[in-house]
Design a protein around this motif. Sequence first.
Motif, PDB file in Angstrom:
ATOM      1  N   GLY A 156      29.155 -91.329  12.894  1.00 15.56           N
ATOM      2  CA  GLY A 156      28.286 -91.950  13.880  1.00 15.56           C
ATOM      3  C   GLY A 156      27.212 -91.019  14.408  1.00 15.56           C
ATOM      4  O   GLY A 156      26.242 -91.474  15.023  1.00 15.56           O
ATOM      5  N   ASP A 183      29.686 -94.239  18.203  1.00 12.76           N
ATOM      6  CA  ASP A 183      31.022 -94.415  17.652  1.00 12.76           C
ATOM      7  C   ASP A 183      31.156 -95.834  17.110  1.00 12.76           C
ATOM      8  O   ASP A 183      30.745 -96.797  17.771  1.00 12.76           O
ATOM      9  CB  ASP A 183      32.081 -94.175  18.733  1.00 12.76           C
ATOM     10  N   PRO A 184      31.702 -95.997  15.905  1.00 11.87           N
ATOM     11  CA  PRO A 184      31.819 -97.334  15.302  1.00 11.87           C
ATOM     12  C   PRO A 184      32.590 -98.340  16.154  1.00 11.87           C
ATOM     13  O   PRO A 184      32.391 -99.547  16.034  1.00 11.87           O
ATOM     14  CB  PRO A 184      32.554 -97.058  13.982  1.00 11.87           C
ATOM     15  N   THR A 185      33.464 -97.834  17.046  1.00 12.89           N
ATOM     16  CA  THR A 185      34.291 -98.747  17.840  1.00 12.89           C
ATOM     17  C   THR A 185      33.910 -98.775  19.321  1.00 12.89           C
ATOM     18  O   THR A 185      33.906 -99.833  19.945  1.00 12.89           O
ATOM     19  CB  THR A 185      35.782 -98.369  17.723  1.00 12.89           C
ATOM     20  N   THR A 186      33.552 -97.597  19.881  1.00 17.10           N
ATOM     21  CA  THR A 186      33.306 -97.542  21.324  1.00 17.10           C
ATOM     22  C   THR A 186      31.828 -97.552  21.692  1.00 17.10           C
ATOM     23  O   THR A 186      31.487 -97.746  22.855  1.00 17.10           O
ATOM     24  CB  THR A 186      33.965 -96.290  21.929  1.00 17.10           C
ATOM     25  N   GLY A 187      30.955 -97.322  20.725  1.00 13.93           N
ATOM     26  CA  GLY A 187      29.522 -97.378  20.999  1.00 13.93           C
ATOM     27  C   GLY A 187      28.896 -96.017  21.280  1.00 13.93           C
ATOM     28  O   GLY A 187      29.379 -94.986  20.815  1.00 13.93           O
TER      29      GLY A 187
END
Length: 275
Positions: free
Chosen positions: A137, A260-264
Amino acid sequence: MLKKRNTLVAGLFNLICPGLGYLYIGKLNFALGLPLLILFSIGVFTWSKFIFYPWGYSFILIVIIAIQITSTVVVCVMAYRSGETKLKSYNKWYIYVGYVMLSTILGNELISNRDKIFGYDSFRVVSKSMLNTLIPGDLIVSNTWKYKVRKPERGALIVFRYPKNPETKYVMRAIGLPNEVIKIANGKVFINNEELDEAYLDPNCNQSLSLQNPGEYYIPDHSYFVMGDNRDKSNDSRFWGFVPEENILGSVEYIWFSIDPTTGFINERTGKIVN
């Protein structure tokens, strides 16, 4: 033929394609000058290496956006004040289309070749091989001219073309230099029989180094031995060999931003210098 130029159309045209609004209102010099101004601004900030300072990349984008907004306001004012004017020979729809197409082609060429023309590039990290120095990311800014005039030093983070598939680009650390002997034993790295101090490694990502292809490697001339900081899960020179000098694309200067791919968005990594 006399005709008043529409203010909204002039502004919209200029937003769609810098300079098109000026072409629409019959200001050919402005239509040609605006793209050149934007190009000159990019050149000044990149050739002066300002882009390689944290926030430099973002500052350049802000300047370009400011030029675009200002030029759009100006073209709207000029269109509003112009009244009825005589149309120029280039005030034709197909000329506008051609202007947009030519601008798009040239713009894409400049973006595609920014590493050669302006000396910088940007890459997005997708693997975990460089944990925790770089994480998936991270979008990094690279100096693509740096190693045209000097050789990578030991420990430098480099961007290179994967020797087994040159279309793929990797980011790793230069560990071994040309004509050196690398030895991996007991979880440690030795250069010409001297242990290498690697303070940049995270112990949590290096718990089984001794199991990862231990042995000795003689590095040929004009080649480099690279390794990821996440030694436990890095597909590097231990497995596929050396990086030829001509495969090296540039250095890693800093992280422009990180998502981050999940948290942004990860704010604390923005503008971070990595080494």
